[in-house]
Design a protein around this motif. Structure first.
Motif, PDB file in Angstrom:
ATOM      1  N   PRO A 114       0.745  -1.065   0.019  1.00 12.36           N
ATOM      2  CA  PRO A 114      -0.087  -0.046   0.042  1.00 12.36           C
ATOM      3  C   PRO A 114       0.664   1.434   0.124  1.00 12.36           C
ATOM      4  O   PRO A 114       0.295   2.623  -0.020  1.00 12.36           O
ATOM      5  CB  PRO A 114      -0.957   0.014   1.169  1.00 12.36           C
ATOM      6  CG  PRO A 114       0.040  -0.904   2.221  1.00 12.36           C
ATOM      7  CD  PRO A 114       0.982  -1.728   1.334  1.00 12.36           C
ATOM      8  N   LEU A 115       2.122   1.197  -0.024  1.00 12.73           N
ATOM      9  CA  LEU A 115       3.115   2.343  -0.117  1.00 12.73           C
ATOM     10  C   LEU A 115       2.697   3.301  -1.236  1.00 12.73           C
ATOM     11  O   LEU A 115       2.640   4.569  -0.865  1.00 12.73           O
ATOM     12  CB  LEU A 115       4.479   1.934  -0.037  1.00 12.73           C
ATOM     13  CG  LEU A 115       5.247   1.190   1.058  1.00 12.73           C
ATOM     14  CD1 LEU A 115       6.366   0.770   0.910  1.00 12.73           C
ATOM     15  CD2 LEU A 115       5.060   2.319   2.277  1.00 12.73           C
ATOM     16  N   LEU A 116       2.504   2.807  -2.276  1.00 10.26           N
ATOM     17  CA  LEU A 116       2.150   3.399  -3.662  1.00 10.26           C
ATOM     18  C   LEU A 116       0.703   4.347  -3.328  1.00 10.26           C
ATOM     19  O   LEU A 116       0.542   5.529  -3.544  1.00 10.26           O
ATOM     20  CB  LEU A 116       1.863   2.435  -4.883  1.00 10.26           C
ATOM     21  CG  LEU A 116       2.064   3.230  -6.024  1.00 10.26           C
ATOM     22  CD1 LEU A 116       3.256   4.186  -6.266  1.00 10.26           C
ATOM     23  CD2 LEU A 116       2.013   2.415  -7.384  1.00 10.26           C
ATOM     24  N   ASP A 117      -0.397   3.507  -2.624  1.00  7.72           N
ATOM     25  CA  ASP A 117      -1.412   4.481  -2.438  1.00  7.72           C
ATOM     26  C   ASP A 117      -1.149   5.350  -1.503  1.00  7.72           C
ATOM     27  O   ASP A 117      -1.922   6.721  -1.734  1.00  7.72           O
ATOM     28  CB  ASP A 117      -2.372   3.401  -2.100  1.00  7.72           C
ATOM     29  CG  ASP A 117      -2.917   2.281  -3.244  1.00  7.72           C
ATOM     30  OD1 ASP A 117      -2.749   2.615  -4.380  1.00  7.72           O
ATOM     31  OD2 ASP A 117      -3.113   1.197  -2.576  1.00  7.72           O
ATOM     32  N   LEU A 118      -0.447   5.084  -0.623  1.00  2.00           N
ATOM     33  CA  LEU A 118      -0.059   6.224   0.459  1.00  2.00           C
ATOM     34  C   LEU A 118       0.410   7.425  -0.260  1.00  2.00           C
ATOM     35  O   LEU A 118       0.168   8.602  -0.157  1.00  2.00           O
ATOM     36  CB  LEU A 118       0.600   6.070   1.524  1.00  2.00           C
ATOM     37  CG  LEU A 118       0.152   4.741   2.600  1.00  2.00           C
ATOM     38  CD1 LEU A 118       1.114   4.379   3.511  1.00  2.00           C
ATOM     39  CD2 LEU A 118      -1.016   5.453   3.333  1.00  2.00           C
ATOM     40  N   LEU A 119       1.611   7.165  -1.222  1.00  2.01           N
ATOM     41  CA  LEU A 119       2.185   8.123  -1.829  1.00  2.01           C
ATOM     42  C   LEU A 119       1.261   9.074  -2.904  1.00  2.01           C
ATOM     43  O   LEU A 119       1.198  10.333  -2.970  1.00  2.01           O
ATOM     44  CB  LEU A 119       3.272   7.764  -2.659  1.00  2.01           C
ATOM     45  CG  LEU A 119       4.584   7.338  -1.999  1.00  2.01           C
ATOM     46  CD1 LEU A 119       5.661   6.753  -2.827  1.00  2.01           C
ATOM     47  CD2 LEU A 119       5.071   8.838  -1.489  1.00  2.01           C
TER      48      LEU A 119
END
Length: 791
Positions: free
Chosen positions: A389-394
């Motif tokens: 989910p790191l990409l979604d957070l970014l």
């Protein structure tokens, strides 16, 4: 050869200046280290600097007419990925340089597309410090000199940062080389993001010095160095990298603040916020126009339609192999790349095998801050490899969320360089640590030898042999107690050879005859078109877009996502013979709309020699490079349309334009003061740097239309008095005049530029005040006079 000697001399002078400035701030790069870095940089750029060859990928242009007729034999691009530097960066630098040397603000360009903001396109970077330093040189050579300076700057700033954090001299050199010669630096060498990234160690160095200053330790130029590095990055032409750097600086600053005594936290945060505010103010003339331009650009529309379009393929663990072997999927330089995504995007996290292994060893054997540095870098790498989910957070973050997150690989490279540099000496101490390094280095040798590589070209085999030999030598140094004191130096030497062999040929050097000199056909066309501001175009596959701007020719095609979307949409419809929204007019299609071309002011057409074009086109001349045709019916850039069709808003205007049969005759204008049939005359008296001076004869009130892109920054003045700017055909500038003879000035002067100048002026005042206060604080207080001696 004279140009090469000038390049060498100019590089040496600029290198001396950079060394002096960095050493004034942080003396850690000693004279020997600074000279070594300058020599290493010169060696890396020796061929394009010291020979008549050019390193900008001009072979892209020589693969098609008109340039293909000026050289013997067919030309194939040595690295087909390097299209943007030749089609975007070089023309932008040429246009910005011309305006700066004419002492005109670089706000607008007439030559590209139907006109577009120049300063508002961040890639033009007219105020980038390294570009300004290279301003006296021709852009095609200045780009290489500036690229060499940016590598040197990265070496110096990373060395200074590593030393400030406690690295030994050989560790600082290891970190500097891993950073400045990394794949990220090399593949983006001629892109604005490469120049912007090299300032990042300076930003972090400023934060470290600021922390020491609030703690009471001497820290010369902490605030000034932080501001200078931040402004240098902000002016380098890549806001996305600035946003990524701000995120990194925020995380690092927060980590520093957590460990500070409560009484110093507020001062540290206050000084950091003050530095950020001052940096923004000083860079505002370049940043604010970009913020104003983005919403109406093609890039913004494309992102709105497909927010995930800039992200890569789904993640696979196999892709991590590029961190160990950058050629595991081949290389576009050797014509054998088979990777799942763009080589520049996927492989730019490579910082050298030795640096990678030593960073891992430091995290395992030394733990503590080494593990934290590498963990933070790994988080950025996970986002760069598109892991949720790191990409979604970014994506949820403001500003940063709109970027290409694969470019967060620069954070990974930064972390690897620092962890390796800070830990290399300590890994040679004790009983266990050297063996951890030895085992991991041996494992790297085995992995690199066993991993099958798609790339089997000779240069790739040479790199693999050099990398394996270097790792083996460093492993031997850690394994043998007598050689352990030399492990750091051996690691630096191995890393230099590894990254040098990898990167020195990635940006190929072109033959001297590939210098983009105007072919005879373009030289003659430039002379004919100089008398009247009209546009030219080339048939499909000829004269790549944006390149005509190098010779003062105006081409409605374009190759730049920052172009005004509505104008480019109109041009795309004309070139395809239909009013389409989805296409981008990179090349002319076989059957363009003839009336549309005339409405766009296209009076010249470049074709192949034996092409026949129907009337109203007339053959004008033929020369080396092709045949040129002329259309005397082409309208001027400003014209009085025979009929004005009113529309209440943009949506309605676009719908009506889609049904217009003759774009010469019928012009749709939003809320015009007059409508219906009209007659009159308009002439261009002068084309200025950022606008036009016109003479209008109006027998009755009328609307003057144009094929000049509409943008919020246009200002219309009639007899010196402001007049409203209108929008014609949903995409172009228009204005109204009453009956009579009029002199009209239209100038692109966006409010963002004016406000940017105001903020910059306030920032300069703040700098002056801080400088005066700093001098007063440093001035010694005179001691009190001793009492007179008693007699």
């Amino acid at each position: 050869m004279a140009a090469a000697l000038l390049d060498v001399g100019w590089f040496a002078a600029g290198a001396a200046l950079l060394v002096a400035l960095v050493r004034w701030w942080q003396p850690a790069p000693g004279r020997r280290a600074a000279v070594a870095y300058a020599l290493l940089t010169f060696a890396f750029f020796a061929q394009p600097l010291a020979t008549p060859g050019v390193q900008v990928a001009t072979d892209v242009a020589y693969g098609s007419r008109p340039w293909s007729e000026t050289v013997a034999g067919p030309v194939t691009a040595a690295n087909p990925l390097l299209v943007d530097p030749i089609l975007q960066i070089l023309p932008f630098r040429e246009l910005a340089r011309d305006k700066l040397l004419a002492l005109a603000p670089p706000l607008w360009t007439h030559e590209i597309g139907t006109g577009q903001p120049l300063l508002g396109n961040a890639q033009s970077a007219p105020f980038a410090p390294l570009h300004l330093l290279a301003l006296p040189l021709a852009p095609i050579r200045a780009l290489t000199v500036a690229a060499a300076w940016q590598v040197l700057l990265g070496l110096l700033l990373m060395h200074a940062l590593a030393r400030r954090l406690g690295a030994p001299p050989e560790g600082a050199a290891l970190a500097a080389v891993a950073w400045a010669l990394s794949a990220f630096s090399v593949v983006w060498l001629y892109y604005p993001m490469g120049m912007a990234a090299m300032w990042l160690p300076g930003v972090l160095l400023g934060l470290v010095a600021l922390r020491e200053r609030v703690a009471g330790a001497p820290a010369r130029g902490a605030f000034a160095g932080l501001v200078a590095s931040t402004v240098g990055m902000a002016l380098s032409g890549h806001p996305e990298t600035v946003a990524h750097a701000a995120m990194v600086a925020g995380v690092v600053g927060a980590a520093m603040a957590i460990r500070m005594p409560p009484r110093t936290v507020l001062r540290f945060v206050g000084l950091g916020a003050g530095a950020a505010a001052l940096s923004f103010a000083l860079a505002a003339p370049a940043l604010l126009p970009v913020l104003e331009t983005v919403p109406e650009s093609q890039r913004a529309v494309a992102l709105e339609a497909n927010p995930d379009g800039i992200d890569g393929p789904p993640p696979r663990p196999l892709y991590l192999l590029v961190l160990l072997d950058p050629f595991v999927f081949g290389s576009p330089r050797d014509g054998n790349y088979q990777g799942p995504a763009n080589f520049n995007e996927l492989n730019s996290g490579y910082a050298g095998v030795v640096a990678l292994v030593l960073a891992l060893a430091a995290a395992v054997a030394l733990r503590g801050r080494f593990a934290w540095i590498l963990l933070g870098a790994a988080v950025a790498l996970a986002a760069a490899f598109w892991w949720d989910p790191l990409l979604d957070l970014l994506k949820a973050l403001p500003v940063v969320g709109q970027g290409a997150h694969g470019r967060l690989r620069l954070v990974w490279v930064l972390g690897v360089a620092l962890a390796a540099g800070l830990g290399v000496r300590r890994l040679g101490e004790g009983r266990v640590r050297p063996w951890v390094a030895t085992v991991l280095l041996a494992a790297a040798v085995a992995a690199l030898a066993l991993v099958p590589a798609l790339g089997q070209a000779e240069p790739q085999r040479l790199w693999r042999g050099v990398a394996l030999a270097g790792i083996a030598v460093v492993a031997l140094c850690f394994a043998l107690p007598r050689l352990r004191p030399w492990a750091g130096r051996a690691a630096v030497a191995a890393l230099v050879l590894d990254l040098f062999v990898f990167g020195v040929r990635y940006n190929p050097v072109m033959a001297p005859e590939h210098d983009l000199a105007a072919p005879p056909v373009l030289a003659r066309l430039a002379e004919l078109a100089a008398d009247r501001p009209v546009r030219m175009i080339a048939e499909q596959g000829e004269l790549l877009p944006n390149l005509p701007a190098l010779f003062g020719l105006w081409d409605p095609r374009g190759n730049d996502p920052m172009r005004p979307h509505l104008a480019s949409m109109f041009v795309a419809g004309v070139l395809q013979g239909e009013r389409a929204v989805e296409v981008v007019p990179l090349l002319q299609r076989p059957h363009p709309d003839p009336a549309g071309l005339e409405a766009l002011g296209v009076a010249w057409l470049l074709t192949r020699h034996h092409r026949r074009v129907p009337p109203p086109w007339r053959s004008a001349f033929e020369d080396q490079g092709g045949r040129v045709w002329h259309n005397p019916r082409a309208l001027g850039l400003f014209f009085v349309p025979p009929r004005v069709i009113p529309a209440p808003g943009l949506g309605e205007a676009l719908a009506v334009v889609a049904g217009v049969e003759d774009l010469r005759r019928d012009v749709v204008v939003e809320t015009p003061p007059v409508a219906g049939a009209q007659g009159g005359r308009v002439e261009i008296e002068e084309v200025t740097a950022n606008g036009f001076r016109l003479r209008v004869a109006a027998p009755a009130p009328l609307v003057v239309a144009s094929s000049v892109s509409h943008a919020p920054g246009w200002r219309v003045r009639r007899e010196g008095q402001p007049a409203p700017a209108l929008r014609a055909q949903g995409a172009f500038l228009a204005f109204a005049v009453p009956a009579g003879e009029h002199r009209v000035e239209v100038e692109y002067a966006p409010a963002s530029w004016r406000w940017g100048l105001v903020l910059c002026g306030l920032g300069l005042v703040a700098v002056a005040v801080l400088a005066v206060r700093g001098r007063r604080r440093r001035r010694p207080t005179p001691s009190a006079a001793p009492p007179p001696a008693a007699r």
